[in-house]
Every structure is written in structure tokens, then in C-alpha cells.
Design a protein around this motif. Structure first.
Motif, PDB file in Angstrom:
ATOM      1  N   GLY A 212       0.798  -1.214   0.000  1.00 16.19           N
ATOM      2  CA  GLY A 212       0.000   0.000   0.000  1.00 16.19           C
ATOM      3  C   GLY A 212       0.830   1.263   0.000  1.00 16.19           C
ATOM      4  N   GLN A 213       2.121   1.149  -0.308  1.00 14.43           N
ATOM      5  CA  GLN A 213       3.023   2.294  -0.309  1.00 14.43           C
ATOM      6  C   GLN A 213       3.410   2.675  -1.730  1.00 14.43           C
ATOM      7  OE1 GLN A 213       6.319   1.186   2.182  1.00 14.43           O
ATOM      8  NE2 GLN A 213       5.140   1.324   4.075  1.00 14.43           N
ATOM      9  N   VAL A 214       3.675   3.971  -1.917  1.00 15.12           N
ATOM     10  CA  VAL A 214       4.074   4.480  -3.232  1.00 15.12           C
ATOM     11  C   VAL A 214       5.408   3.864  -3.627  1.00 15.12           C
ATOM     12  CG1 VAL A 214       4.748   6.543  -4.514  1.00 15.12           C
ATOM     13  CG2 VAL A 214       2.805   6.641  -2.947  1.00 15.12           C
ATOM     14  N   GLN A 215       5.507   3.452  -4.877  1.00 18.06           N
ATOM     15  CA  GLN A 215       6.733   2.860  -5.411  1.00 18.06           C
ATOM     16  C   GLN A 215       7.245   3.719  -6.568  1.00 18.06           C
ATOM     17  OE1 GLN A 215       8.026  -0.044  -3.977  1.00 18.06           O
ATOM     18  NE2 GLN A 215       6.312   0.172  -2.526  1.00 18.06           N
ATOM     19  N   MET A 234       4.173   4.649  -8.839  1.00  7.82           N
ATOM     20  CA  MET A 234       2.966   3.841  -8.637  1.00  7.82           C
ATOM     21  C   MET A 234       2.296   4.253  -7.333  1.00  7.82           C
ATOM     22  SD  MET A 234       4.035   0.073  -9.912  1.00  7.82           S
ATOM     23  CE  MET A 234       4.527  -0.209 -11.619  1.00  7.82           C
ATOM     24  N   SER A 235       1.055   4.716  -7.425  1.00  6.60           N
ATOM     25  CA  SER A 235       0.319   5.211  -6.264  1.00  6.60           C
ATOM     26  C   SER A 235      -0.863   4.297  -5.988  1.00  6.60           C
ATOM     27  CB  SER A 235      -0.169   6.640  -6.515  1.00  6.60           C
ATOM     28  OG  SER A 235       0.916   7.485  -6.858  1.00  6.60           O
ATOM     29  N   PRO A 236      -0.809   3.512  -4.902  1.00 12.07           N
ATOM     30  CA  PRO A 236      -1.930   2.609  -4.582  1.00 12.07           C
ATOM     31  C   PRO A 236      -3.071   3.358  -3.912  1.00 12.07           C
ATOM     32  CG  PRO A 236      -0.148   2.319  -3.007  1.00 12.07           C
ATOM     33  CD  PRO A 236       0.338   3.321  -4.017  1.00 12.07           C
ATOM     34  N   ALA A 237      -4.296   2.903  -4.172  1.00 16.23           N
ATOM     35  CA  ALA A 237      -5.500   3.462  -3.542  1.00 16.23           C
ATOM     36  C   ALA A 237      -6.141   2.357  -2.709  1.00 16.23           C
ATOM     37  CB  ALA A 237      -6.471   3.973  -4.590  1.00 16.23           C
ATOM     38  N   THR A 238      -6.342   2.638  -1.425  1.00 18.23           N
ATOM     39  CA  THR A 238      -6.913   1.641  -0.519  1.00 18.23           C
ATOM     40  C   THR A 238      -8.389   1.909  -0.286  1.00 18.23           C
ATOM     41  OG1 THR A 238      -6.229   2.976   1.381  1.00 18.23           O
ATOM     42  CG2 THR A 238      -4.719   1.252   0.639  1.00 18.23           C
ATOM     43  N   THR A 241     -11.539  -1.077   3.935  1.00 15.46           N
ATOM     44  CA  THR A 241     -10.935  -2.116   4.774  1.00 15.46           C
ATOM     45  C   THR A 241      -9.420  -1.986   4.856  1.00 15.46           C
ATOM     46  OG1 THR A 241     -10.710  -3.650   2.901  1.00 15.46           O
ATOM     47  CG2 THR A 241     -12.793  -3.690   4.129  1.00 15.46           C
ATOM     48  N   GLY A 242      -8.838  -1.067   4.090  1.00  8.69           N
ATOM     49  CA  GLY A 242      -7.387  -0.908   4.076  1.00  8.69           C
ATOM     50  C   GLY A 242      -6.704  -1.697   2.980  1.00  8.69           C
ATOM     51  N   ALA A 243      -7.462  -2.536   2.267  1.00  8.05           N
ATOM     52  CA  ALA A 243      -6.885  -3.309   1.173  1.00  8.05           C
ATOM     53  C   ALA A 243      -6.701  -2.419  -0.057  1.00  8.05           C
ATOM     54  CB  ALA A 243      -7.775  -4.495   0.832  1.00  8.05           C
ATOM     55  N   VAL A 244      -5.659  -2.691  -0.823  1.00  4.42           N
ATOM     56  CA  VAL A 244      -5.404  -1.937  -2.054  1.00  4.42           C
ATOM     57  C   VAL A 244      -6.410  -2.376  -3.108  1.00  4.42           C
ATOM     58  CG1 VAL A 244      -3.756  -1.505  -3.909  1.00  4.42           C
ATOM     59  CG2 VAL A 244      -2.966  -1.612  -1.540  1.00  4.42           C
ATOM     60  N   GLU A 245      -7.180  -1.420  -3.597  1.00  5.04           N
ATOM     61  CA  GLU A 245      -8.199  -1.719  -4.605  1.00  5.04           C
ATOM     62  C   GLU A 245      -7.789  -1.280  -5.998  1.00  5.04           C
ATOM     63  OE1 GLU A 245     -11.964  -0.169  -3.419  1.00  5.04           O
ATOM     64  OE2 GLU A 245     -12.087  -1.411  -1.607  1.00  5.04           O
ATOM     65  N   ALA A 246      -6.829  -0.382  -6.105  1.00  3.62           N
ATOM     66  CA  ALA A 246      -6.377   0.072  -7.420  1.00  3.62           C
ATOM     67  C   ALA A 246      -4.985   0.670  -7.277  1.00  3.62           C
ATOM     68  CB  ALA A 246      -7.343   1.105  -8.013  1.00  3.62           C
ATOM     69  N   VAL A 247      -4.251   0.653  -8.371  1.00  2.00           N
ATOM     70  CA  VAL A 247      -2.927   1.281  -8.433  1.00  2.00           C
ATOM     71  C   VAL A 247      -2.844   2.068  -9.736  1.00  2.00           C
ATOM     72  CG1 VAL A 247      -0.431   0.929  -8.499  1.00  2.00           C
ATOM     73  CG2 VAL A 247      -1.859  -0.589  -7.107  1.00  2.00           C
ATOM     74  N   ILE A 248      -2.520   3.350  -9.630  1.00  2.05           N
ATOM     75  CA  ILE A 248      -2.328   4.161 -10.826  1.00  2.05           C
ATOM     76  C   ILE A 248      -0.833   4.361 -11.024  1.00  2.05           C
ATOM     77  CG2 ILE A 248      -2.594   6.359  -9.580  1.00  2.05           C
ATOM     78  CD1 ILE A 248      -3.856   7.447 -12.201  1.00  2.05           C
ATOM     79  N   ALA A 249      -0.374   4.069 -12.218  1.00  3.66           N
ATOM     80  CA  ALA A 249       1.041   4.200 -12.559  1.00  3.66           C
ATOM     81  C   ALA A 249       1.203   5.330 -13.565  1.00  3.66           C
ATOM     82  CB  ALA A 249       1.579   2.893 -13.139  1.00  3.66           C
TER      83      ALA A 249
END
Length: 486
Positions: A212-215, A234-238, A241-249
Motif C-alpha cells: 500500500g506504499q508508493v513505489q 505507482m500510487s496505490p489506492a486503498t 478495509t485498508g486493502a489496495v483496490e487500485a494502483v495508478i502508474a
């Protein structure tokens, strides 16, 4: 004040129509009346909120009128309430609702029930309108977002929580041409199989999904124009529940910048290497003149100046070559052998005292200084830090050098007083081409290329160590080097 809802009351029975209209009017509604299906279709328009429609009319079935109202763009949003005293069976009700009616009542109906039913239907209409407005707004915002992402000059890709590609803008395809594999619906695992060059990119995506951290990273990919270099974030969106539901690169093509850096660094390396031959010839000539003797005082001064300048140029060339090696990926060469850090520090301090006889350089060593290091490289580290401390401290103040042997590591500290390093410069202090100047007077002093601290950090890193700096007005400036014993 908002206008009252408009209701069209349709019934060929005048008495029943009058009673219904009267009840609705007293309840604050605007009521229009019609006795046939044709009149209904003529009167109803986009402003009609509700049609109370008798199932049996003289010219056509109320069911047909309802179907036409729902089919017309002008009246399809009007609510229809069937009200009948004759078609009262379950089958009749089902048929009416199947033809598009929103409700069905059997006459005679209690006035309060009728008004309550009308209010309920109008609330439904208002809710539907609000939903349509919100839906239109969402669709408009989504359209604008997709348009903006599609038109963006930099590559943008969106992945779901499982790593499947949801969206990729035009820049993704344009950047790679026929090598393009980013097609929505493909998983990252499938993409990395189709294009092994995406392996490091895929690992970053996995890390973003997992942590869940920016890469951030760099990747080199093939394209129709040859290799292209990209920097990506890469920016994850949680979710809740705190789970990563999407990642925008998002990516940036840095090929031209990278090529320019490579050219500059290759040029510096070649230049530094080729300058050594004429410089060595100059130094040897000056040394021969010194050995011959029989020089006048003026000639001796000139010869000393030549040798001093040649030594300074030699140090600059060595820095250039070290910089080029580090930036071109070769790293700084480190040849480890058994040595004593304290001996290295003593030698560097003695050299500083000899070249700055008017300055006080204090030395303190404690513990065991032995380890597996490159003594020549560590001499560069100590020399750079002591020289830097002398340059950026008041002439009357001492420079303190300490070395301490601890369990598993040795610690070197170089301290000086004077104006502190500005806080905004500290994060960039060990970057190439930067100087640690703290005032206009200090920046005006004779200096080097701004590579000393960069090379120092590279040498320490090559030994697996760290270098840090603290600088305050009250405590002065201290560079701290920690070296594992090897």
C-alpha cells in the motif's frame, strides 16, 4: 417558492373525474383534466409530473395510452397511476404494471389514500430526477477524466487490486509503438511474460499492491525508436478495509535527459583520462628543474607554483574519473586489505597541518582502528572532509578530527565551527556538483568542482558504510562516517 406538481387526471366519467380533481386541488396540486386517450396524449408534455389514468377510455385503452406516454421522449419521465373501478382483478393490475404503469389503484379509493399514494409517487419521481442528475454529473466527470488522461503527454495506466490492467492512455501505446502490450484486461503476470523488460516494473506493482506504499523506479523498454528510458511512480489506492483496490502508474520519458547525462559523463571520463598525460609531462618538467638546482629565487617560486597547481589539477582529474565511474554504473573501485584507519587519519591530518600551518587541526583516536578497507580510498574521505572543514570555518577556530573503534565498526567524525549549513541544502549536500558553502564570502573562496562530498559518500557506500551531517549555529558542523570492519 417551487411550483406545485402538475397532475393530469384522465377519466371519461365526469363525476369521478371531478371528485379526484377536487381532492388533488385541495391538496395543493395543479390539476389538468382529459376525458379521452387522444386528449391525454395531446395535453401531456415534459412538465407533466403524474398522469392518473383510467384503464378504460372511449377511444383507446388506458394501457395503450400508458405505453405511448412511456415511449415518447417528451413524456417518458411522467409517472402513471392507473385508477379503475372496472378492471380490478389481479390480472388487470399485472397487465397495467407490465405496460409501464408505476402504480395501480382500485376505485373508489379513499381520498387520504389517494393523496398519500400521489405523494409517494412524486417522491419517487424527485428521487429519480436526482439520480439522473447525479448520474449525468458522474458521467460528465468520468468523460472529462478519461479525456484528460487520454490526452496526457505522459503514460498513465490503471490496475485493479489483483494487478489486472483496467486502463492505459494513448501515451502508453505511442511510447512503444509495435512493442505495445498494455491492453486492458491483461494481468500484470501476463504482461511480464509477453515483455520480460517489464519485470522490474511488475515487481514495483506487486510491492505497491502488497504494502500500500508508493513505489518509484526506472525501466528501459524497447520501442520503434530504439530503447526508451522511463521513470515511473505507482500510487496505490486503498478501500475502507485498508486493502489496495487500485494502483495508478504514471511515467515520464527521460530518454533525452538520460542520453545527455550519459554523454556528459562519458565526455568527463574521457577528458579526465586524456588530461593526465600532458599534466604528468608538466609535473615531471617542473620536478626536473627543481632537481637541477641553480634556480633563482623567482624561478623557484614559479616552479613551486607549477607543481602546486599540477597537484590540484591531479586531484580534480581524479575526482572527475571517480565521478564518471560512479555515474556510469561501474562504481568506485575498492581494493580491501588489512589496514589501520587510525594510521590513515593520522596521515591525512598531518598533511592538512602541513598545508595549513596557520590552522589548528586536533586529532583524537580511541579503541582499535584495524579493519578490511581500502586505505587509499579512505585517505580521500578523510582528506575531503578535513579540507572541507578548514575551508568553511573561521581561521581562528580549530578543526577537530576523531576516530573511534567500536564492536563491528569504526566511526570517524570531523567537526568545525562557523556558520551552519542551511537546512534546505542538507538533503542535497552529497549530490554531485554541489558545494557546502554557507555565505557569499565562503562561496567566493577557492574551491574545487563540487564533487568532494559526492565522491566521499560513494567511497563510504562502497565500503558498506554511511555518512551523515549535523549542522547548527550553537554546535557547529559535524560529518560522521560509520564503516563496518569488513
Amino acid at each position: 417558492m417551487p411550483s406545485a406538481p402538475i397532475i393530469l387526471n384522465v377519466n371519461d366519467d365526469l363525476a369521478s373525474r371531478y371528485v379526484t380533481s377536487r381532492v388533488l386541488s385541495l391538496s395543493g396540486f395543479q390539476v389538468l383534466e382529459a376525458g379521452t386517450g387522444s386528449e391525454t396524449l395531446a395535453l401531456a408534455d415534459e412538465h407533466t409530473d403524474l398522469v392518473i389514468l383510467d384503464v378504460r377510455l372511449p377511444d383507446m385503452s388506458g394501457l395503450e395510452v400508458c405505453r405511448r406516454l412511456k415511449a415518447s421522449p417528451r413524456t417518458r419521465n411522467a409517472l402513471v397511476l392507473h385508477l379503475s373501478a372496472q378492471a380490478v382483478g389481479p390480472a388487470d393490475r399485472a397487465q397495467g404494471l407490465e405496460h409501464g404503469a408505476d402504480a395501480y389503484l382500485v376505485a373508489p379509493v379513499d381520498p387520504e389514500e389517494l393523496v398519500a399514494q400521489v405523494h409517494a409517487l412524486l417522491r419517487l419521481r424527485r428521487a429519480e430526477r436526482e439520480v439522473r442528475v447525479l448520474s449525468d454529473q458522474v458521467q460528465q466527470q468520468r468523460r472529462l477524466l478519461e479525456l484528460a488522461m487520454s490526452a496526457a503527454a505522459d503514460p498513465i495506466a490503471l490496475y485493479d487490486g489483483d494487478g489486472t490492467l483496467i486502463y492505459a492512455n494513448q501515451a502508453v501505446a505511442a511510447s512503444r509503438g509495435s512493442h505495445h502490450v498494455h491492453v486492458p484486461g491483461r494481468s500484470m503476470d501476463a504482461l511480464r511474460v509477453m515483455d520480460p523488460q517489464l519485470e522490474s516494473f511488475a515487481k514495483s506493482l506487486d510491492a505497491a499492491r502488497r504494502t500500500g506504499q508508493v513505489q518509484r523506479g526506472r525501466v528501459t523498454l524497447s520501442s520503434d525508436q530504439g530503447p526508451r528510458h522511463f521513470e515511473y511512480t505507482m500510487s496505490p489506492a486503498t478501500g475502507p478495509t485498508g486493502a489496495v483496490e487500485a494502483v495508478i502508474a504514471t511515467g515520464q520519458d527521460v530518454t533525452e535527459l538520460r542520453n545527455a547525462e550519459d554523454f556528459r559523463e562519458q565526455f568527463i571520463g574521457i577528458l579526465g583520462h586524456d588530461l593526465r598525460n600532458p599534466l604528468n609531462a608538466l609535473s615531471m618538467s617542473a620536478q626536473q628543474l627543481q632537481r637541477q638546482g641553480e634556480l633563482s629565487d623567482r624561478q623557484r617560486v614559479f616552479t613551486e607554483r607549477i607543481l602546486t597547481s599540477a597537484e590540484r589539477m591531479e586531484r580534480m582529474i581524479r575526482q572527475l574519473l571517480d565521478f564518471a565511474r560512479a555515474r556510469l554504473g561501474a562504481g568506485l573501485p575498492v581494493v580491501r586489505s588489512r589496514c589501520d584507519l587510525f594510521d590513515v587519519v593520522r596521515g591525512a591530518v598531518e598533511e592538512a597541518r602541513a598545508s595549513h600551518p596557520q590552522r589548528e587541526v586536533m586529532l583524537d583516536v580511541q579503541g582499535d582502528g584495524r579493519g578490511e578497507w581500502d586505505a587509499d580510498r579512505l585517505e580521500q574521505v578523510v582528506g575531503n572532509l578535513v579540507s572541507n572543514a578548514l575551508k568553511f570555518s573561521p581561521p581562528e577556530s580549530p578543526v577537530r578530527v576523531s576516530a573511534e573503534g567500536l564492536n563491528g565498526e569504526a566511526v570517524l567524525r570531523v567537526h568545525n565551527l562557523g556558520a551552519p549549513i542551511p537546512a534546505e541544502q542538507v538533503p542535497h549536500l552529497f549530490a554531485a556538483w554541489r558545494r557546502a558553502g554557507r555565505s557569499d564570502r565562503e562561496r567566493g573562496a577557492a574551491g574545487g568542482l563540487g564533487l568532494g562530498l559526492y565522491i566521499t559518500s560513494q567511497i563510504v557506500r562502497s565500503h558498506g558504510g554511511t555518512v551523515q551531517v549535523t549542522s547548527t549555529e550553537a554546535q557547529g558542523t559535524t560529518f560522521t562516517v560509520r564503516l563496518p570492519r569488513g
